[in-house]
Structure formats: C-alpha cells, structure tokens
Design an enzyme around this catalytic site. Structure first.
Site, PDB file in Angstrom:
ATOM      1  N   HIS A  36      -1.136  -8.148  -9.723  1.00 12.70           N
ATOM      2  CA  HIS A  36      -1.614  -8.018 -11.108  1.00 12.70           C
ATOM      3  C   HIS A  36      -3.144  -8.049 -11.174  1.00 12.70           C
ATOM      4  O   HIS A  36      -3.731  -8.458 -12.179  1.00 12.70           O
ATOM      5  CB  HIS A  36      -0.990  -9.088 -12.014  1.00 12.70           C
ATOM      6  CG  HIS A  36       0.460  -8.820 -12.297  1.00 12.70           C
ATOM      7  ND1 HIS A  36       0.899  -8.221 -13.452  1.00 12.70           N
ATOM      8  CD2 HIS A  36       1.571  -9.017 -11.537  1.00 12.70           C
ATOM      9  CE1 HIS A  36       2.220  -8.084 -13.404  1.00 12.70           C
ATOM     10  NE2 HIS A  36       2.650  -8.553 -12.244  1.00 12.70           N
ATOM     11  N   THR A  37      -3.752  -7.627 -10.104  1.00 13.35           N
ATOM     12  CA  THR A  37      -5.206  -7.500 -10.090  1.00 13.35           C
ATOM     13  C   THR A  37      -5.639  -6.049 -10.295  1.00 13.35           C
ATOM     14  O   THR A  37      -6.760  -5.802 -10.711  1.00 13.35           O
ATOM     15  CB  THR A  37      -5.773  -8.001  -8.745  1.00 13.35           C
ATOM     16  OG1 THR A  37      -4.967  -7.450  -7.692  1.00 13.35           O
ATOM     17  CG2 THR A  37      -5.737  -9.510  -8.646  1.00 13.35           C
ATOM     18  N   ASP A  38      -4.740  -5.094 -10.016  1.00 16.96           N
ATOM     19  CA  ASP A  38      -5.187  -3.678 -10.037  1.00 16.96           C
ATOM     20  C   ASP A  38      -5.638  -3.231 -11.427  1.00 16.96           C
ATOM     21  O   ASP A  38      -6.699  -2.634 -11.582  1.00 16.96           O
ATOM     22  CB  ASP A  38      -4.160  -2.721  -9.402  1.00 16.96           C
ATOM     23  CG  ASP A  38      -2.790  -2.689 -10.041  1.00 16.96           C
ATOM     24  OD1 ASP A  38      -2.543  -3.482 -10.971  1.00 16.96           O
ATOM     25  OD2 ASP A  38      -1.964  -1.850  -9.614  1.00 16.96           O
ATOM     26  N   GLY A 126      14.588  -0.323  -7.269  1.00 12.04           N
ATOM     27  CA  GLY A 126      14.695  -1.592  -7.988  1.00 12.04           C
ATOM     28  C   GLY A 126      14.383  -2.808  -7.123  1.00 12.04           C
ATOM     29  O   GLY A 126      14.576  -3.937  -7.529  1.00 12.04           O
ATOM     30  N   ALA A 127      13.880  -2.585  -5.913  1.00 16.55           N
ATOM     31  CA  ALA A 127      13.598  -3.704  -5.013  1.00 16.55           C
ATOM     32  C   ALA A 127      12.132  -4.132  -5.092  1.00 16.55           C
ATOM     33  O   ALA A 127      11.709  -5.058  -4.404  1.00 16.55           O
ATOM     34  CB  ALA A 127      13.947  -3.322  -3.582  1.00 16.55           C
ATOM     35  N   SER A 130       8.342   0.150  -4.790  1.00 17.38           N
ATOM     36  CA  SER A 130       7.697   1.367  -5.313  1.00 17.38           C
ATOM     37  C   SER A 130       8.409   2.665  -4.944  1.00 17.38           C
ATOM     38  O   SER A 130       7.789   3.634  -4.509  1.00 17.38           O
ATOM     39  CB  SER A 130       6.238   1.451  -4.857  1.00 17.38           C
ATOM     40  OG  SER A 130       5.508   0.460  -5.486  1.00 17.38           O
ATOM     41  N   SER A 131       9.705   2.675  -5.166  1.00 14.21           N
ATOM     42  CA  SER A 131      10.438   3.935  -4.972  1.00 14.21           C
ATOM     43  C   SER A 131       9.902   4.992  -5.924  1.00 14.21           C
ATOM     44  O   SER A 131       9.896   6.188  -5.596  1.00 14.21           O
ATOM     45  CB  SER A 131      11.934   3.718  -5.197  1.00 14.21           C
ATOM     46  OG  SER A 131      12.167   3.160  -6.468  1.00 14.21           O
ATOM     47  N   SER A 132       9.434   4.585  -7.091  1.00 13.89           N
ATOM     48  CA  SER A 132       8.926   5.570  -8.056  1.00 13.89           C
ATOM     49  C   SER A 132       7.605   6.176  -7.582  1.00 13.89           C
ATOM     50  O   SER A 132       7.419   7.396  -7.629  1.00 13.89           O
ATOM     51  CB  SER A 132       8.763   4.934  -9.443  1.00 13.89           C
ATOM     52  OG  SER A 132       7.940   3.804  -9.371  1.00 13.89           O
ATOM     53  N   ASP A 176       0.168   1.148  -6.303  1.00 14.31           N
ATOM     54  CA  ASP A 176       1.332   1.670  -5.576  1.00 14.31           C
ATOM     55  C   ASP A 176       1.053   3.062  -5.032  1.00 14.31           C
ATOM     56  O   ASP A 176       1.342   3.370  -3.872  1.00 14.31           O
ATOM     57  CB  ASP A 176       2.559   1.696  -6.499  1.00 14.31           C
ATOM     58  CG  ASP A 176       2.829   0.343  -7.130  1.00 14.31           C
ATOM     59  OD1 ASP A 176       2.336  -0.668  -6.592  1.00 14.31           O
ATOM     60  OD2 ASP A 176       3.525   0.297  -8.164  1.00 14.31           O
TER      61      ASP A 176
HETATM   62  C1  GLA Z   1       3.644  -3.111 -10.114  1.00 12.13           C
HETATM   63  C2  GLA Z   1       2.649  -2.066 -10.595  1.00 12.13           C
HETATM   64  C3  GLA Z   1       1.323  -2.170  -9.854  1.00 12.13           C
HETATM   65  C4  GLA Z   1       0.790  -3.592  -9.869  1.00 12.13           C
HETATM   66  C5  GLA Z   1       1.887  -4.581  -9.460  1.00 12.13           C
HETATM   67  C6  GLA Z   1       1.449  -6.001  -9.595  1.00 12.13           C
HETATM   68  O1  GLA Z   1       4.002  -2.851  -8.788  1.00 12.13           O
HETATM   69  O2  GLA Z   1       3.196  -0.777 -10.414  1.00 12.13           O
HETATM   70  O3  GLA Z   1       0.392  -1.279 -10.423  1.00 12.13           O
HETATM   71  O4  GLA Z   1       0.248  -3.929 -11.119  1.00 12.13           O
HETATM   72  O5  GLA Z   1       3.068  -4.397 -10.224  1.00 12.13           O
HETATM   73  O6  GLA Z   1       0.481  -6.303  -8.674  1.00 12.13           O
END
Ligand code: GLA
Length: 386
Positions: A36-38, A126-127, A130-132, A176
């Site tokens: 949650h820094t991006d 859903g894991a 970042s499948s999306s 991601d």
């Molecule tokens: C998800 C979002 C990312 C990032 C993370 C938390 O994966 O897609 O952009 O914010 O949460 O670090």
C-alpha cells in the site's frame, strides 16, 4: 516448448480456425515488501514469479477484436470503434480494457487492424498473485509488438494500470504491472512509484539456500470494492491534513507531529505507509550488504504493521505467518492488497517440509479451509515466447 505453450497455440487454432501470429507471456507477481505504498508515491520491492499468462494473437483484416480464454466458454467480440470502458465487463475487461487504455497513450485505434486473442494462464486467480496484471501485461506486450507501437515497459505498466483503474474499476497502483513487465530471474524490482525509476535488485535466494513459500489462504479478496478503496481514501485524507502532496513526503521523523494532527485511525494508516517505505529502503540496503538471510525481521515488522496499523490482515493470514515463523521461516508477511489472498515466508530449504506440514496442521486445527502451499521462483518478466 512446454505443454501450456503448445496447448495455447493449439486452442487458438481450434477456436479461430487459423494459426496465431505469435505467442507472448507475462508472469504473476509476489511483493517481497512495500505494501500500500505504490499509490502513495512510495517504494515497492516485488518480483515476477514462475506462474505465467500466455497470449496467442493473430491480427485480422477487419476491425474486430475477439478474445477467448481457457477459463471461460464465451468468445467476446467487439468492433475497435466501440471499445470504451462502459462497453466492457467481466473477464474480457482485462484484455479489451488494455487495448482501450492504449488510446490514452497516443495509439489511434482507427489506424490499427483488429485481432483475435486467446488467453491461457497458470497464475492462480484470487490468490493475491496478480493474475489480472499478468493478463494485462501479456496483452500489452503482444499488442505492442503486433501493432508495432514501440512503447517502453514503464509506459506499458501505466497502460495496464489505466486498464485496471478505469476498465476494470479497481483503484490500484502501479506495482503489479511493473513487476510483471520488469521482473528478472532471481531478482526483485525496486521501484520508486513517484519517478517510476526502477532498479533490479539481485535476491540470491538459491545461493543462500532459501525458498519463497506462498500460503494461499483461499480467503477471497476483491479490490474493486470495499477495504482497498477505503484505505486509499484514508491515506489521501492523511496527506491532505498534513499538507503534503502524498505520504511519500512524510518521513519517520515526522510521525510525532502527525500524531497530534490526525485522528487515531488515520494516524495508524499513515504510520503504516511511512514506516513501510522505510522498510523497503532498509530491505534493499540489507539485501545488497548482507544478502537475503538478513531481511527476515523487516518482513516480520511489515506484517505487524499491516495487521495492527493498516488493519488489512485476516485471521488466516496471521496464522499462516505465525506458523511459518514458529517452524523455521526466516521471516513472513501477508503480501498484496490484503483482506485475504496469500502470505509469503522466506524459508531455508532444510525447513521446507516442516513449514508445509505445520501450516496444513494449524489450518485444520483452527477449522480454516485447507490452504494451497507452494514455492515460487523469482522469474523474468513479460516476453515474446514464439
Ligand atoms: C494490490 C494493488 C497494488 C498495491 C497492492 C498493495 O495488489 O493492485 O497496486 O496497491 O495491492 O501493496
């Protein structure tokens, strides 16, 4: 070629009645640290994993875009002239949203041919892996090549983020897509989300005898709704009250002053982001100076901060982390957006089976569903396969 690659090309030929022009792939990702820094213009340190999405593509003579996949029966068809976020829904919003998002980066959809695309993937859905983004990035490199756009990877990452934000409707950051496009074998991507300048940081896991274990809790999460957007709003509120453009501009030394200005919840949200940025910098320095066996405490501290300050963990993630730590992991933390998904643990090879068995046992004892536990290898980013 591995089976998945041959299968994807065969399925493309079956569905579309001709051979594909080429095959591209992009990986899922695991975030080592920097959560949650991006979207706060801070620092992240993810890596691409050895689970990939494949895209077979063939250009057409007309202006139709057709997408099929191995995970849904339907074939979605749309004219390029009608591509807009309002016209997209379901899984096809990822590939078609990507094609639409290119228009925001100077691509004229009136000047390019239509395409047929077939998507196949072994990135678990859903894991929290970042499948999306893997779909977006595989389609991004495929269209970039097929349409000869010449866009560089940081730009393609921004295109993927736009697709996710606008066409899919999830208010996520740039991490991601950056990991999926910029990853390299046995290395992590250190990304400054403000300047978008990145550096590859060698991990040296194999040389250190370490494995990265993923514990997919099976607890579903979705970032288009609920908690993720709420956390993002709290961060924006914190920055507003503190009078800065984003929380990137707040340092650990500023936290005392911030405590006086913010309500308790907002203060804890801010403290997570500010300390997490520092932990990313510390992790990069530690990796360079001492190697991966020395980063365990930073991973553990990141989890505590997400659990107690950012409040995005769930009991299954906490149990996964604690069980791994108690059974020989060097460090462990939940990874990704939170509210479910996966935890990661850094584990010496000789403790691997002990961690696997302990996690299965602990989940059963607590009445939680059986988690999916497996190892991943930091791997190379999106590329043309064939
Ligand atoms: C998800 C979002 C990312 C990032 C993370 C938390 O994966 O897609 O952009 O914010 O949460 O670090």
């Amino acid at each position: 070629m591995t089976d998945l690659r041959t299968d994807t090309l065969d399925t493309f030929a079956e569905i579309f009645g001709r051979r594909a022009d080429g095959l591209w792939s992009a990986p899922g990702r695991v975030n080592l640290i920097g959560e949650h820094t991006d979207y706060n213009e801070g620092f992240v340190l993810p890596f691409a994993i050895n689970r990939r999405t494949l895209v077979a593509l063939g250009l057409r003579d007309d202006r139709k875009a057709r997408v099929g996949s191995s995970f849904a029966d339907e074939l979605v068809e749309i004219d390029l002239s009608e591509l807009s976020p309002e016209n997209l829904s379901g899984w096809s919003a990822y590939p078609l949203g990507l094609a639409w998002a290119l228009t925001e980066f100077g691509v004229d959809l009136d000047a390019v041919p239509g395409f047929d695309i077939l998507i196949d993937s072994n990135v678990p859905v859903g894991a929290g892996l970042s499948s999306s983004a893997a779909i977006e990035c595989a389609v991004a490199v495929a269209l970039n090549d097929a349409w000869q756009l010449g866009l560089d990877r940081p730009t393609l990452a921004r295109v993927g983020q736009r697709a996710e934000n606008v066409a899919v409707g999830a208010p996520t950051g740039i991490m991601d897509q950056s990991a999926s496009l910029l990853g390299q074998a046995d290395a992590a991507v250190f990304l400054d989300c403000r300047s978008l300048v990145s550096e590859v940081v060698p991990l040296g896991l194999e040389a250190a005898g370490l494995e990265i274990v993923i514990i997919d809790t099976g607890v579903e999460h979705a970032h288009a709704t609920g908690g993720y957007a709420e956390r993002r709003a709290s961060c924006e509120e914190g920055a507003r009250v503190l009078g800065v453009e984003s929380l990137r501009d707040v340092s650990v030394a500023d936290l005392d002053r911030a405590r006086d200005l913010l309500d308790d919840v907002t203060f804890r949200r801010v403290r997570h982001v500010v300390t997490e940025n520092q932990r990313v910098l510390d992790t990069v320095r530690t990796l360079r100076e001492q190697g991966p066996t020395a980063i365990g405490e930073l991973l553990d501290a990141s989890h505590v901060s997400m659990r107690d300050d950012f409040e995005i963990s769930v009991p299954e993630l906490d149990l996964a982390v604690e069980t791994a730590q108690a059974n020989g992991a060097i460090g462990a933390r939940m990874t990704g957006g939170g509210f479910g998904g996966s935890a990661i643990a850094l584990v010496p090879s000789e403790n691997l089976s002990r961690v696997f068995v302990a996690i299965d046992g602990a989940f059963a004892e607590n009445g939680f569903g059986q988690p999916d536990v497996f190892t991943v290898t930091p791997s190379e980013g999106a590329k043309r396969e064939d």
